[in-house]
Design an enzyme around this catalytic site. Sequence first.
Site, PDB file in Angstrom:
ATOM      1  N   HIS A  46       1.019   9.139  -3.655  1.00 25.01           N
ATOM      2  CA  HIS A  46       1.188   7.789  -3.124  1.00 25.01           C
ATOM      3  C   HIS A  46       0.255   7.659  -1.923  1.00 25.01           C
ATOM      4  CE1 HIS A  46       4.246   4.409  -2.018  1.00 25.01           C
ATOM      5  NE2 HIS A  46       3.035   4.133  -1.574  1.00 25.01           N
TER       6      HIS A  46
ATOM      7  N   ARG B 140       3.287  -7.097   5.525  1.00 19.44           N
ATOM      8  CA  ARG B 140       3.950  -6.942   6.816  1.00 19.44           C
ATOM      9  C   ARG B 140       3.387  -5.707   7.502  1.00 19.44           C
ATOM     10  NH1 ARG B 140       6.928  -2.569   5.234  1.00 19.44           N
ATOM     11  NH2 ARG B 140       7.819  -2.635   3.139  1.00 19.44           N
TER      12      ARG B 140
END
Length: 466
Positions: free
Chosen positions: A208, A293
């Site tokens: 990831h 965000r």
Amino acid sequence: MKRILIANRGEIACRVIRACKALGIETVAVYSEADAKALHVEMADRAVAIGPASPAESYLNHERILAAAVAEGAQGVHPGYGFLSENTAFARAAEAAGVVWIGPTPQSIEEMGDKERAREIAKAAGVPTLPGSRRFALDELAGIEGAAEAVGYPLLVKATGGGGGIGMRLVDAPEKLLASVSGTQQLAAKSFKDGTIYLERYVPRARHVEIQVFGYGDGSAVHLFERECSIQRRFQKIIEESPAPGLPAELRARMAKAAAALAAHQRYRGPGTVEFIVDADSLDFFFLEMNTRIQVEHPVTEMVTGWDLVQQQIKLAAAGPSLAGFDKIAQADIAMHGAAIECRLYAENPAKNFFPSPGPLDVFALPPAAPHLRVDTGVRQGDVITPFYDPMIAKMIVWGESRDAALAAMLAALEESRIEGVKNNLAFLKAVIRHEDFAAGRLDTGLVERERARLLEAMTAAPAVR
């Protein structure tokens, strides 16, 4: 912009308050009944009670939060991460109330928050994507089996409107599909008020890796390199670092270029994160999602680049669409120096599947902040970790000239730390840092689960810190 309301709590609220203080901006905190004596309330210039402990009646109640912003004369609202940070309705309501939304446009949140739509946008921007299905609404199962066969097993069932790994289920055989889909739909409806799900190909040995981007809202964007986020439990990150160990420079450059291109394509505004799955064997990479965000792990990027992402975010919002008075930083002026690692300290029980462990922080002693050590927290010794919110206690971030130096610094910081009164993952994090695969940079998202028994054994065998 002279006063900002922070629509959040805990560590991220304290982080935004520090950024505002550095910019000479007053802050307004909001708090639930459970947080009346919280650190973020103490740090802010003003504070407003917004309801009971229940998130739905306090930190997720945007009507009460916006009423507080207007009443307190706040020119802007910063949502932090979690809660309402990616809530399109809240962003639009803030703008309608004449309060500057310190985040990307509501349209960006809406488009990138819809995981199926985001995949299509990524494809249009030339970013590689994993095979996936169409969306399936709550209680809709017709056609799901055929869609699964087309995607291929193993696969992930994912909430269309979700994030943070909430409700995600791994399915390795057709007979497990329907129960997993139904369970994810129900949890998604409860957590996000959106029960739709989709299927996505699962990469067995995946890394990831995410790219920090910063868009200027005018069709231009820059990247601030990558973060490795493969060390996870229950699909949620616990250790992040930059640069990603062992990835070829050419691959890292291609991923960063793709992420910046996606942000520019969307006319994205402010900090965002483009997340990728990297096949640990083939080193192919695929778009996973975009978080519209500031991320929990943003300090890792700040440590290696010297950029203060939250301050830049506030400055950009204050400048408005015209960018009046805002100094754009060119890609050529952003450089990476050394290596940084972040560990998330949680009140949880690693021996019981990392189940949250609320209770009092009888002892909470972390090493003091230093030039190459940063501690971000929203609690103090004597505070209580409640069952109402995320059980994260603190984040420790270290910097070193090299990854080995950063690892040594992190282990030293963890060894110096003491947490008592709640079960926590301090010893578990030390066990991960010491693990030979982690130390060597042999990472994938399955490492913690695969090595859990050894890590738990190492955790209990470690000598107590005094």
